[in-house]
Design a protein around this motif. Structure first.
Motif, PDB file in Angstrom:
ATOM      1  N   VAL A 124     -20.787  21.075 -28.225  1.00 10.90           N
ATOM      2  CA  VAL A 124     -19.500  21.567 -27.729  1.00 10.90           C
ATOM      3  C   VAL A 124     -18.703  22.220 -28.851  1.00 10.90           C
ATOM      4  O   VAL A 124     -18.208  23.343 -28.725  1.00 10.90           O
ATOM      5  CB  VAL A 124     -18.675  20.414 -27.118  1.00 10.90           C
ATOM      6  CG1 VAL A 124     -17.296  20.909 -26.691  1.00 10.90           C
ATOM      7  CG2 VAL A 124     -19.412  19.793 -25.939  1.00 10.90           C
ATOM      8  N   ILE A 125     -18.601  21.522 -29.977  1.00 13.33           N
ATOM      9  CA  ILE A 125     -17.756  21.995 -31.082  1.00 13.33           C
ATOM     10  C   ILE A 125     -18.348  23.234 -31.732  1.00 13.33           C
ATOM     11  O   ILE A 125     -17.613  24.156 -32.118  1.00 13.33           O
ATOM     12  CB  ILE A 125     -17.554  20.862 -32.100  1.00 13.33           C
ATOM     13  CG1 ILE A 125     -16.758  19.740 -31.437  1.00 13.33           C
ATOM     14  CG2 ILE A 125     -16.833  21.365 -33.342  1.00 13.33           C
ATOM     15  CD1 ILE A 125     -16.708  18.471 -32.214  1.00 13.33           C
ATOM     16  N   ASN A 126     -19.664  23.282 -31.872  1.00 16.32           N
ATOM     17  CA  ASN A 126     -20.301  24.481 -32.430  1.00 16.32           C
ATOM     18  C   ASN A 126     -19.975  25.710 -31.588  1.00 16.32           C
ATOM     19  O   ASN A 126     -19.628  26.774 -32.118  1.00 16.32           O
ATOM     20  CB  ASN A 126     -21.819  24.300 -32.486  1.00 16.32           C
ATOM     21  CG  ASN A 126     -22.271  23.457 -33.661  1.00 16.32           C
ATOM     22  OD1 ASN A 126     -21.596  23.383 -34.687  1.00 16.32           O
ATOM     23  ND2 ASN A 126     -23.403  22.807 -33.519  1.00 16.32           N
ATOM     24  N   ALA A 127     -20.082  25.572 -30.263  1.00 15.63           N
ATOM     25  CA  ALA A 127     -19.829  26.703 -29.365  1.00 15.63           C
ATOM     26  C   ALA A 127     -18.363  27.128 -29.421  1.00 15.63           C
ATOM     27  O   ALA A 127     -18.049  28.319 -29.518  1.00 15.63           O
ATOM     28  CB  ALA A 127     -20.232  26.337 -27.940  1.00 15.63           C
ATOM     29  N   PHE A 128     -17.453  26.154 -29.342  1.00 12.72           N
ATOM     30  CA  PHE A 128     -16.026  26.461 -29.452  1.00 12.72           C
ATOM     31  C   PHE A 128     -15.743  27.206 -30.757  1.00 12.72           C
ATOM     32  O   PHE A 128     -15.036  28.225 -30.769  1.00 12.72           O
ATOM     33  CB  PHE A 128     -15.207  25.162 -29.445  1.00 12.72           C
ATOM     34  CG  PHE A 128     -14.728  24.714 -28.099  1.00 12.72           C
ATOM     35  CD1 PHE A 128     -15.623  24.443 -27.075  1.00 12.72           C
ATOM     36  CD2 PHE A 128     -13.383  24.516 -27.858  1.00 12.72           C
ATOM     37  CE1 PHE A 128     -15.188  24.001 -25.835  1.00 12.72           C
ATOM     38  CE2 PHE A 128     -12.924  24.077 -26.625  1.00 12.72           C
ATOM     39  CZ  PHE A 128     -13.827  23.815 -25.609  1.00 12.72           C
ATOM     40  N   ASN A 129     -16.265  26.672 -31.844  1.00 10.96           N
ATOM     41  CA  ASN A 129     -15.946  27.202 -33.172  1.00 10.96           C
ATOM     42  C   ASN A 129     -16.476  28.612 -33.378  1.00 10.96           C
ATOM     43  O   ASN A 129     -15.748  29.507 -33.825  1.00 10.96           O
ATOM     44  CB  ASN A 129     -16.515  26.271 -34.249  1.00 10.96           C
ATOM     45  CG  ASN A 129     -16.080  26.671 -35.638  1.00 10.96           C
ATOM     46  OD1 ASN A 129     -14.886  26.707 -35.941  1.00 10.96           O
ATOM     47  ND2 ASN A 129     -17.034  26.999 -36.491  1.00 10.96           N
ATOM     48  N   GLU A 130     -17.726  28.831 -33.039  1.00 11.77           N
ATOM     49  CA  GLU A 130     -18.329  30.136 -33.300  1.00 11.77           C
ATOM     50  C   GLU A 130     -17.714  31.222 -32.419  1.00 11.77           C
ATOM     51  O   GLU A 130     -17.461  32.343 -32.888  1.00 11.77           O
ATOM     52  CB  GLU A 130     -19.841  30.064 -33.077  1.00 11.77           C
ATOM     53  CG  GLU A 130     -20.608  31.272 -33.609  1.00 11.77           C
ATOM     54  CD  GLU A 130     -20.558  31.430 -35.108  1.00 11.77           C
ATOM     55  OE1 GLU A 130     -20.984  32.493 -35.602  1.00 11.77           O
ATOM     56  OE2 GLU A 130     -20.085  30.498 -35.814  1.00 11.77           O
ATOM     57  N   VAL A 131     -17.464  30.897 -31.157  1.00 13.20           N
ATOM     58  CA  VAL A 131     -16.846  31.887 -30.272  1.00 13.20           C
ATOM     59  C   VAL A 131     -15.429  32.208 -30.737  1.00 13.20           C
ATOM     60  O   VAL A 131     -15.029  33.378 -30.763  1.00 13.20           O
ATOM     61  CB  VAL A 131     -16.844  31.386 -28.806  1.00 13.20           C
ATOM     62  CG1 VAL A 131     -15.996  32.306 -27.925  1.00 13.20           C
ATOM     63  CG2 VAL A 131     -18.273  31.332 -28.269  1.00 13.20           C
ATOM     64  N   MET A 272     -25.536  26.991 -33.075  1.00 15.06           N
ATOM     65  CA  MET A 272     -25.970  25.759 -33.731  1.00 15.06           C
ATOM     66  C   MET A 272     -25.626  25.779 -35.227  1.00 15.06           C
ATOM     67  O   MET A 272     -25.902  26.746 -35.922  1.00 15.06           O
ATOM     68  CB  MET A 272     -27.473  25.559 -33.558  1.00 15.06           C
ATOM     69  CG  MET A 272     -27.992  24.247 -34.150  1.00 15.06           C
ATOM     70  SD  MET A 272     -29.790  24.049 -33.934  1.00 15.06           S
ATOM     71  CE  MET A 272     -29.901  23.942 -32.157  1.00 15.06           C
ATOM     72  N   GLY A 273     -25.005  24.710 -35.692  1.00 10.75           N
ATOM     73  CA  GLY A 273     -24.680  24.578 -37.114  1.00 10.75           C
ATOM     74  C   GLY A 273     -23.365  25.217 -37.518  1.00 10.75           C
ATOM     75  O   GLY A 273     -22.941  25.084 -38.675  1.00 10.75           O
ATOM     76  N   SER A 274     -22.674  25.885 -36.596  1.00 12.57           N
ATOM     77  CA  SER A 274     -21.440  26.598 -36.937  1.00 12.57           C
ATOM     78  C   SER A 274     -20.371  25.671 -37.513  1.00 12.57           C
ATOM     79  O   SER A 274     -19.795  25.944 -38.572  1.00 12.57           O
ATOM     80  CB  SER A 274     -20.889  27.313 -35.702  1.00 12.57           C
ATOM     81  OG  SER A 274     -19.628  27.885 -35.963  1.00 12.57           O
ATOM     82  N   ALA A 275     -20.090  24.576 -36.824  1.00 17.64           N
ATOM     83  CA  ALA A 275     -19.010  23.681 -37.244  1.00 17.64           C
ATOM     84  C   ALA A 275     -19.352  22.943 -38.536  1.00 17.64           C
ATOM     85  O   ALA A 275     -18.505  22.802 -39.425  1.00 17.64           O
ATOM     86  CB  ALA A 275     -18.704  22.681 -36.134  1.00 17.64           C
ATOM     87  N   THR A 276     -20.589  22.466 -38.662  1.00 16.67           N
ATOM     88  CA  THR A 276     -20.959  21.710 -39.858  1.00 16.67           C
ATOM     89  C   THR A 276     -20.970  22.601 -41.098  1.00 16.67           C
ATOM     90  O   THR A 276     -20.581  22.170 -42.186  1.00 16.67           O
ATOM     91  CB  THR A 276     -22.343  21.054 -39.685  1.00 16.67           C
ATOM     92  OG1 THR A 276     -23.280  22.026 -39.197  1.00 16.67           O
ATOM     93  CG2 THR A 276     -22.289  19.910 -38.708  1.00 16.67           C
TER      94      THR A 276
END
Length: 300
Positions: A124-131, A272-276
């Motif tokens: 969820v957080i990766n998708a939110f963050n990257e978009v 994938m991996g965006s937030a981290t």
């Protein structure tokens, strides 16, 4: 260099002062947690755990404990899936630059709406963050859109990533995520109620097996049909059939920005991996290092 060194020294002294002042707040936080946590939760061990999380996530021990309290009140066990939500809410807060409370609220809204497990928090957080990094919306916009639409989109066989794409596409045009979310909630219901009328217009709400198609796929097809129409009257009838008179403008915003919808979906699917990755960069900042120093002193 002397000025920079002096500034760091001052921050270090302030960190020591803050560590002691935080003790009183932590005591209050533990009282709150003791009221809602299971009897098996060792508060001493969890406080140590919260302190370690604070150091590694650029959050205070108190922030972690307050998030843990909220997560426990929502029914998530801190000795199980709840701790995963605490961790990812903190990371979400950092990368989206929002409060931990807001981050947790948006995360839980999506998890419950789409019936996702705590182990899927990272997705969820990766998708939110990257978009939000690559489109003209922020994470709060997406979260606001989902407040009214998450459950409806899920029931309409629309995935998390497809939902993010639809909210993003509409919000980029309307500049009002709440309105976009309400519109998508309405459309999710209307495509089923008006499936026969839509079919006559060339928009299929159901597939060959009789299963409801995702709202994302329906809107892609509706956009093609709309752009092939030569009559303004036919175009308006399609918009009204999909959204009703009140939400026709939301449908129009999606159709006018359908390429943005597709782009947002592609970004979300490859996030994938965006937030981290962003979290790791943040942890190298002076602010994060000062917070780690303060939390380390607090732990001692």
């Amino acid at each position: 260099s002397y000025i920079l060194g002096g500034g760091v020294l001052i921050q270090g002294i302030q960190a020591i002062k803050n560590a002691f002042s935080d003790l009183t707040q932590i005591d209050k936080d533990l009282i709150d947690i003791s009221r809602v946590a299971s009897e098996s939760l060792d508060l001493g061990q969890y406080t140590t755990h919260a302190n370690e999380l604070g150091m590694t996530l650029n959050q205070t021990t108190s922030d972690i404990l307050q998030t843990a309290y909220s997560v426990q009140k929502l029914g998530y066990d801190l000795e199980g899936s709840g701790d995963e939500l605490v961790r990812w809410s903190s990371i979400f807060s950092n990368v989206a630059d929002i409060s931990v409370d807001e981050a947790m609220g948006e995360l839980v809204t999506v998890m419950k709406g789409f019936n996702l497990q705590a182990s899927e928090s990272e997705r969820v957080i990766n998708a939110f963050n990257e978009v939000s990094n690559r489109m003209s919306v922020n994470a709060s916009d997406i979260g606001e859109g989902f407040k009214s639409s998450a459950a409806s989109l899920h029931l309409a066989n629309t995935s998390l990533e497809q939902g993010i794409a639809l909210i993003t596409g509409a919000t980029e045009v309307l500049r009002d995520a709440g309105r976009a979310g309400n519109g998508l909630k309405t459309v999710s219901l209307r495509v089923q109620s008006y499936s026969e009328k839509l079919k006559k217009m060339g928009v299929e709400a159901y597939d060959a097996q009789g299963n409801l198609r995702s709202l994302y796929d329906i809107m892609i097809q509706a956009s093609d049909v709309y752009n092939s129409m030569s009559s303004d009257k036919d175009k308006y009838n399609l918009l009204e059939t999909l959204g009703g008179r009140q939400q026709a403008s939301v449908i129009a915003s999606l159709i006018s920005n359908i390429e943005g919808v597709k782009k947002a979906y592609d970004i979300a699917m490859n996030s994938m991996g965006s937030a981290t990755t962003e979290q790791e960069r943040l942890m190298n900042s002076i602010d994060a290092k000062m917070n780690a120093l303060k939390e380390n002193l607090l732990g001692m």
